[in-house]
Design a protein around this motif. Sequence first.
Motif, PDB file in Angstrom:
ATOM      1  N   GLY B 114     -14.273 -13.386   1.253  1.00  0.00           N
ATOM      2  CA  GLY B 114     -13.041 -13.482   0.817  1.00  0.00           C
ATOM      3  C   GLY B 114     -12.474 -14.632   1.222  1.00  0.00           C
ATOM      4  O   GLY B 114     -12.911 -15.259   2.217  1.00  0.00           O
ATOM      5  N   LYS B 118      -7.080 -10.645   3.573  1.00  0.00           N
ATOM      6  CA  LYS B 118      -6.289  -9.719   2.323  1.00  0.00           C
ATOM      7  C   LYS B 118      -7.526  -9.583   1.345  1.00  0.00           C
ATOM      8  O   LYS B 118      -7.778  -8.555   0.881  1.00  0.00           O
ATOM      9  CB  LYS B 118      -5.107 -10.231   1.866  1.00  0.00           C
ATOM     10  N   GLN B 119      -7.960 -10.731   0.736  1.00  0.00           N
ATOM     11  CA  GLN B 119      -9.041 -10.701  -0.063  1.00  0.00           C
ATOM     12  C   GLN B 119      -9.980 -10.069   0.158  1.00  0.00           C
ATOM     13  O   GLN B 119     -10.793  -9.280  -0.391  1.00  0.00           O
ATOM     14  CB  GLN B 119      -8.952 -12.028  -0.747  1.00  0.00           C
ATOM     15  N   ASP B 122      -9.604  -6.149   0.420  1.00  0.00           N
ATOM     16  CA  ASP B 122      -9.470  -5.652  -1.046  1.00  0.00           C
ATOM     17  C   ASP B 122     -10.748  -5.544  -1.779  1.00  0.00           C
ATOM     18  O   ASP B 122     -11.128  -4.489  -2.247  1.00  0.00           O
ATOM     19  CB  ASP B 122      -8.785  -6.767  -1.874  1.00  0.00           C
ATOM     20  N   ARG B 123     -11.600  -6.408  -1.337  1.00  0.00           N
ATOM     21  CA  ARG B 123     -13.090  -6.612  -2.012  1.00  0.00           C
ATOM     22  C   ARG B 123     -13.863  -5.312  -1.383  1.00  0.00           C
ATOM     23  O   ARG B 123     -14.826  -4.599  -1.934  1.00  0.00           O
ATOM     24  CB  ARG B 123     -13.862  -8.018  -1.607  1.00  0.00           C
ATOM     25  N   GLN B 125     -12.788  -2.605   0.051  1.00  0.00           N
ATOM     26  CA  GLN B 125     -12.080  -1.272  -0.560  1.00  0.00           C
ATOM     27  C   GLN B 125     -12.956  -0.922  -1.994  1.00  0.00           C
ATOM     28  O   GLN B 125     -13.331  -0.013  -2.176  1.00  0.00           O
ATOM     29  CB  GLN B 125     -10.735  -1.381  -0.702  1.00  0.00           C
ATOM     30  N   ASP B 126     -12.907  -2.068  -2.687  1.00  0.00           N
ATOM     31  CA  ASP B 126     -13.610  -1.830  -4.159  1.00  0.00           C
ATOM     32  C   ASP B 126     -15.005  -1.416  -4.030  1.00  0.00           C
ATOM     33  O   ASP B 126     -15.437  -0.729  -4.628  1.00  0.00           O
ATOM     34  CB  ASP B 126     -13.332  -3.131  -5.031  1.00  0.00           C
ATOM     35  N   LYS B 129     -15.073   2.167  -2.474  1.00  0.00           N
ATOM     36  CA  LYS B 129     -14.586   3.454  -3.551  1.00  0.00           C
ATOM     37  C   LYS B 129     -15.747   4.157  -4.370  1.00  0.00           C
ATOM     38  O   LYS B 129     -15.681   5.321  -4.517  1.00  0.00           O
ATOM     39  CB  LYS B 129     -13.636   2.722  -4.403  1.00  0.00           C
ATOM     40  N   TYR B 156      -6.279  -4.685  10.345  1.00  0.00           N
ATOM     41  CA  TYR B 156      -6.607  -4.633   8.774  1.00  0.00           C
ATOM     42  C   TYR B 156      -7.581  -3.856   8.407  1.00  0.00           C
ATOM     43  O   TYR B 156      -7.550  -3.064   7.302  1.00  0.00           O
ATOM     44  CB  TYR B 156      -6.556  -5.918   8.298  1.00  0.00           C
ATOM     45  N   ALA B 160      -7.603  -0.538   5.927  1.00  0.00           N
ATOM     46  CA  ALA B 160      -8.215  -0.834   4.693  1.00  0.00           C
ATOM     47  C   ALA B 160      -9.092   0.318   4.401  1.00  0.00           C
ATOM     48  O   ALA B 160      -9.248   0.775   3.039  1.00  0.00           O
ATOM     49  CB  ALA B 160      -8.648  -2.213   4.426  1.00  0.00           C
ATOM     50  N   LEU B 164      -6.239   3.950   0.562  1.00  0.00           N
ATOM     51  CA  LEU B 164      -5.814   2.660  -0.133  1.00  0.00           C
ATOM     52  C   LEU B 164      -4.031   2.638  -0.041  1.00  0.00           C
ATOM     53  O   LEU B 164      -3.566   3.521   0.293  1.00  0.00           O
ATOM     54  CB  LEU B 164      -5.807   3.312  -1.727  1.00  0.00           C
ATOM     55  N   LYS B 168      -1.561   0.409  -4.775  1.00  0.00           N
ATOM     56  CA  LYS B 168      -2.703   0.739  -5.588  1.00  0.00           C
ATOM     57  C   LYS B 168      -2.791   2.180  -6.083  1.00  0.00           C
ATOM     58  O   LYS B 168      -2.152   2.912  -5.604  1.00  0.00           O
ATOM     59  CB  LYS B 168      -4.066   0.589  -4.678  1.00  0.00           C
TER      60      LYS B 168
END
Lengths: 173, 195
Positions: B114, B118-119, B122-123, B125-126, B129, B156, B160, B164, B168
């Motif tokens: 990332g 943050k990025q 987020d990645r 988490q994706d 999932k 963080y 994370a 979520l 989101k």
Amino acid sequence: MALKKKKSKKMTSTGTDVNITSLMDVLTVLLFFLIKSATVSSLELTPPKGMKLPTAEMKEEPKEAIKIALSKDMLVVDEKTMVKLDAGRFPASYLMEDGRTIKPLKEFLVQEYQKKKDFYKDVADENVDLLPPPTLLIQADHKLPFGTLKHLLHTAAISGFADYQFVVETPGE
Amino acid sequence: MLRKKKNKHPLPEVELNITSLMDILTTLLFFILMVMTFSNLSILKGTSQKSGTEMDDKKKLFALKIEIENDKKAEIFLGPLTELKMVNERDLLRFLNNQYQGSRDSGFSKVVYGKDTKQLFDRIQDAVKGIKHAFPHENKVVIAYTDKVEYQTVIYSIQALKQLAEAKEAMELTTLVGTKEKTRVLFPEIILAEK
């Protein structure tokens, strides 16, 4: 001659009306604001001076536990300074032979764990293996490296305190 | 001569006694002021790896581990899937074959990058999932850190992987028994370890 009754000039007091509409207004608004924003908690969490806690968006209520604060300068347990760090590292004299366990912290936590076990056995008369794992309330500076924090976590885990509550700041609503 | 019309039916004068209301309001106000605390502090829970009895080799366990190298790189490891109970294995394997490297028997891995923290999360988490969709009943994840990772990054990562963010959309999960539920919870039991 009939006596004329003296008509006393009555001092007619002018009635003073107090308009309390605005007072009621302010009181009710203040009340609703306080009800919405206040938290009632018996737990006082004051981070040590100079420490900036990390931020997180999640909110969970803290439970009463032993408070540990770790900055790059010192380790404070229940508001007493236990170890002074040297440039963000634990001095070797405070570490055990494995190089990971903090001696004075381990002694303190082992004592506290024993006290909890004895209390649980006396009061609940239960098998101490069923004692719920005790937790620690950990406050640490947001820039502290994990290399320093891991000593604290390791010492806590081997002393019986395997669950942690990491204190964070939540952004205002 | 014009006569002023007199109101033949004047409204009766009403008096409202608000003494008790004022009493309650002020009492409640002072009570709340005395007991409240203005605090924006909260907690995040975590746990450490506990030593236990030796594992019975025949019993296969769900193993998800995230290794955080720094605030821009992480690696995700998913253990072997053999003999694990899961929902819709075909979809999971399709997802893993697209995004991860490895196999059903040996496990999968994926490196995530990332440009900032943050990025990165987020990645991550994706990337997890899809795993959560197949294992809605599993709640544990191990997060391992290198020594240089900052405490804020640790927080963080816990946040994370627990759930979520409110911003989101919630996931729709199908449980093992076939019921559907909408949830934001990912892996609430976070086990911290060092890399």
